[in-house]
Design an enzyme around this catalytic site. Structure first.
Site, PDB file in Angstrom:
ATOM      1  N   ARG A 122      41.755  47.661  56.266  1.00  0.00           N
ATOM      2  CA  ARG A 122      40.818  48.071  55.193  1.00  0.00           C
ATOM      3  C   ARG A 122      41.455  48.975  54.146  1.00  0.00           C
ATOM      4  NH1 ARG A 122      37.463  48.317  59.718  1.00  0.00           N
ATOM      5  NH2 ARG A 122      36.242  46.418  59.871  1.00  0.00           N
ATOM      6  N   LYS A 178      44.089  46.074  39.569  1.00  0.00           N
ATOM      7  CA  LYS A 178      43.572  44.733  39.846  1.00  0.00           C
ATOM      8  C   LYS A 178      44.582  44.009  40.712  1.00  0.00           C
ATOM      9  CE  LYS A 178      40.548  43.407  36.083  1.00  0.00           C
ATOM     10  NZ  LYS A 178      40.304  42.366  35.056  1.00  0.00           N
ATOM     11  N   GLU A 206      51.276  40.191  26.246  1.00  0.00           N
ATOM     12  CA  GLU A 206      50.301  41.215  26.651  1.00  0.00           C
ATOM     13  C   GLU A 206      50.443  42.464  25.765  1.00  0.00           C
ATOM     14  OE1 GLU A 206      48.008  40.470  28.845  1.00  0.00           O
ATOM     15  OE2 GLU A 206      48.832  39.251  30.483  1.00  0.00           O
ATOM     16  N   LYS A 213      46.552  50.910  28.303  1.00  0.00           N
ATOM     17  CA  LYS A 213      45.933  50.402  29.539  1.00  0.00           C
ATOM     18  C   LYS A 213      45.321  51.545  30.343  1.00  0.00           C
ATOM     19  CE  LYS A 213      45.596  47.155  33.017  1.00  0.00           C
ATOM     20  NZ  LYS A 213      46.150  45.962  33.634  1.00  0.00           N
ATOM     21  N   GLU A 221      35.566  47.506  35.541  1.00  0.00           N
ATOM     22  CA  GLU A 221      35.239  46.509  34.528  1.00  0.00           C
ATOM     23  C   GLU A 221      33.748  46.192  34.450  1.00  0.00           C
ATOM     24  OE1 GLU A 221      38.271  43.471  34.032  1.00  0.00           O
ATOM     25  OE2 GLU A 221      36.752  42.094  33.266  1.00  0.00           O
ATOM     26  N   ARG A 268      36.551  47.649  29.866  1.00  0.00           N
ATOM     27  CA  ARG A 268      37.795  47.104  30.426  1.00  0.00           C
ATOM     28  C   ARG A 268      37.933  45.598  30.175  1.00  0.00           C
ATOM     29  NH1 ARG A 268      40.854  48.364  36.208  1.00  0.00           N
ATOM     30  NH2 ARG A 268      42.470  46.803  35.889  1.00  0.00           N
ATOM     31  N   ASN A 319      40.863  41.230  28.552  1.00  0.00           N
ATOM     32  CA  ASN A 319      40.864  39.783  28.804  1.00  0.00           C
ATOM     33  C   ASN A 319      40.953  38.946  27.540  1.00  0.00           C
ATOM     34  OD1 ASN A 319      40.501  39.352  31.737  1.00  0.00           O
ATOM     35  ND2 ASN A 319      38.776  40.721  31.375  1.00  0.00           N
ATOM     36  N   HIS A 344      42.319  35.466  27.609  1.00  0.00           N
ATOM     37  CA  HIS A 344      42.563  35.092  29.014  1.00  0.00           C
ATOM     38  C   HIS A 344      41.638  33.995  29.534  1.00  0.00           C
ATOM     39  CE1 HIS A 344      45.270  38.460  29.045  1.00  0.00           C
ATOM     40  NE2 HIS A 344      45.527  38.331  30.323  1.00  0.00           N
ATOM     41  N   HIS A 364      43.587  31.305  31.171  1.00  0.00           N
ATOM     42  CA  HIS A 364      43.436  30.951  32.594  1.00  0.00           C
ATOM     43  C   HIS A 364      43.090  29.472  32.747  1.00  0.00           C
ATOM     44  CE1 HIS A 364      42.620  35.374  34.003  1.00  0.00           C
ATOM     45  NE2 HIS A 364      43.886  35.124  33.806  1.00  0.00           N
ATOM     46  N   HIS A 420      52.138  32.961  32.566  1.00  0.00           N
ATOM     47  CA  HIS A 420      50.868  33.617  32.261  1.00  0.00           C
ATOM     48  C   HIS A 420      50.843  34.113  30.804  1.00  0.00           C
ATOM     49  CE1 HIS A 420      47.293  36.077  32.755  1.00  0.00           C
ATOM     50  NE2 HIS A 420      47.966  37.098  32.254  1.00  0.00           N
TER      51      HIS A 420
END
Ligand SMILES: NC(=O)c1ccc[n+]([C@@H]2O[C@H](COP(=O)([O-])OP(=O)(O)OC[C@H]3O[C@@H](n4cnc5c(N)ncnc54)[C@H](O)[C@@H]3O)[C@@H](O)[C@H]2O)c1
Ligand SMILES: [Zn+2]
Length: 366
Positions: free
Chosen positions: A125, A147, A189, A231, A241, A245, A249, A252, A256, A269
């Site tokens: 955990r 993330k 980015e 960032k 997010e 935040r 994206n 993206h 994606h 990417h």
């Protein structure tokens, strides 16, 4: 213990009891005090891949004499960023009877960082972890903000967790072995930060791209630092997010879809995100927010970095729409996008009429 080294800057990601430093500089992998400051256990597992291990693993291992050090070398590539390969990390941790206070070090690009971080978030955990990003993309973006996760055949980064590292160690020296294609993908980015919230940075990039592509040390240091500042500020404001935040994206959702649609690894990417930012600029203009000249300026900067901007020839509009319907920003099944109000200011996620989206998907030409 405060760390002071020549050629090192320290930024802070402010997240109350989860705050952590980002160290940026030259020769940091050889400064064992940095790692030692952040490791509170005797057991350390280093997660890396088969490309990075021969280059930089020994630097990290040499800093850890007296520790029980285990290494997991993953195969190299986005196509291995999945649940199956995460299991290899758990196998090692369990076989070696690693305890809950053990530290995981992710040494690599965004793929290793996302996978290592996710494994750290799940093992018993949650165990402490450290990011040592080795690509431009990872140093300017993926190693900061917590993330973590893996891909699923039906959607990119769809299985994961928010899990913050103990620190980020961005040693610019490792970028010397990174090929130009990867360097350039990382710059996508960087351009993103300029577009979403930092006009001055966008303008700096317009004026200094040639220097950056020649790998001028000061220019590289500047973009890493400026990107991390952007960032860190966004993450500090909205760790999970629920709001601002999401502007990270930009491009993206399109990107994606391209990565999933073309098969993971076909486009890097950053390359997919560059094309995606082209689409987002086109759609922002259709919404009446930015001008045609702005779109041209954005495309020109992406091109000057050597990034692709043309739509992938093999993807249909239906395929795009279908893939874009699997995105973490979507609410109640509706596609939501980050667009631009101006260069330097992004919108929050907005639902776009299917018709406008299709106009962009049909007409955007790069
Ligand atoms: N967590 C986040 O916030 C976040 C943000 C952006 C991107 N990402 C993820 O990051 C991933 C992309 O990361 P990436 O662009 O770093 O790709 P990557 O991790 O695949 O690394 C690119 C390539 O460079 C090699 N490499 C890495 N460091 C090297 C070095 N110093 N010298 C020589 N070769 C080196 C790698 O082995 C790989 O072949 C994607 O999976 C993306 O989803 C995550
Ligand atoms: Zn990204």
């Amino acid at each position: 213990m405060n760390l002071h080294f020549e050629n090192m800057k320290e930024l802070q990601v402010e997240l109350k009891d989860k705050s952590y430093p980002i160290y940026i500089g030259s020769g940091l992998l050889k400064q064992k005090e940095i790692l030692l400051k952040h490791i509170k256990s005797k057991q350390v597992v280093i997660v890396t891949n088969t490309t990075i291990a021969p280059l930089y693993l020994s630097d990290v291992v040499n800093s850890l004499s007296g520790f029980q050090v285990e290494v997991v070398e993953l195969p190299d590539g986005e196509q291995y960023k999945n649940i199956e390969h995460i299991t290899k990390i758990f196998d090692c941790l369990l076989e070696k009877k690693f305890s809950r206070n053990a530290t995981l070090i992710a040494l690599g690009g965004g793929v290793v960082g996302d996978m290592g971080g996710f494994a750290a978030s799940c093992y018993q955990r949650g165990i402490p972890f450290i990011q040592i990003p080795t690509t431009v993309l990872a140093q300017v973006d993926s190693s900061v903000g917590g993330k973590t996760g893996v891909n699923h055949p039906l959607g990119k980064n769809m299985i994961g967790a928010f899990y913050q590292p103990q620190c980020v160690i961005a040693d610019m020296d490792v970028l010397s072995t990174l090929d130009d294609k990867q360097l350039i993908a990382g710059i996508a980015e960087v351009i993103k930060y300029g577009l979403i919230r930092d006009l001055a940075f966008f303008e700096w990039l317009e004026g200094n791209m040639a220097l950056l592509l020649q790998r001028d040390k000061q220019a590289l240091a500047y973009i890493i630092e400026q990107s991390c500042i952007n960032k860190a500020e966004i993450v500090a404001e909205d760790e999970f997010e629920t709001g601002i935040r999401a502007i990270l994206n930009l491009g993206h959702t399109f990107g994606h879809a391209i990565e999933t649609g073309m098969g993971y690894g076909t486009y890097l990417h950053g390359e997919a995100v560059a094309i995606g930012m082209g689409y987002a600029a086109d759609l922002s203009q259709r919404m009446g927010w930015i001008t045609e000249k702005d779109v041209e300026r954005i495309i020109a900067l992406l091109k000057s970095a050597g990034l692709p901007v043309d739509p992938p020839a093999d993807m249909t509009v239906d395929q795009f729409v279908d893939l874009m319907a699997v995105d973490k920003k979507n609410v109640d099944g509706n596609i939501r996008l980050i667009l631009l109000e101006s260069i330097g200011k992004a919108t929050l996620p907005i639902s776009v009429e299917k018709n406008s989206l299709e106009q962009t998907l049909i007409n955007y030409a790069g």
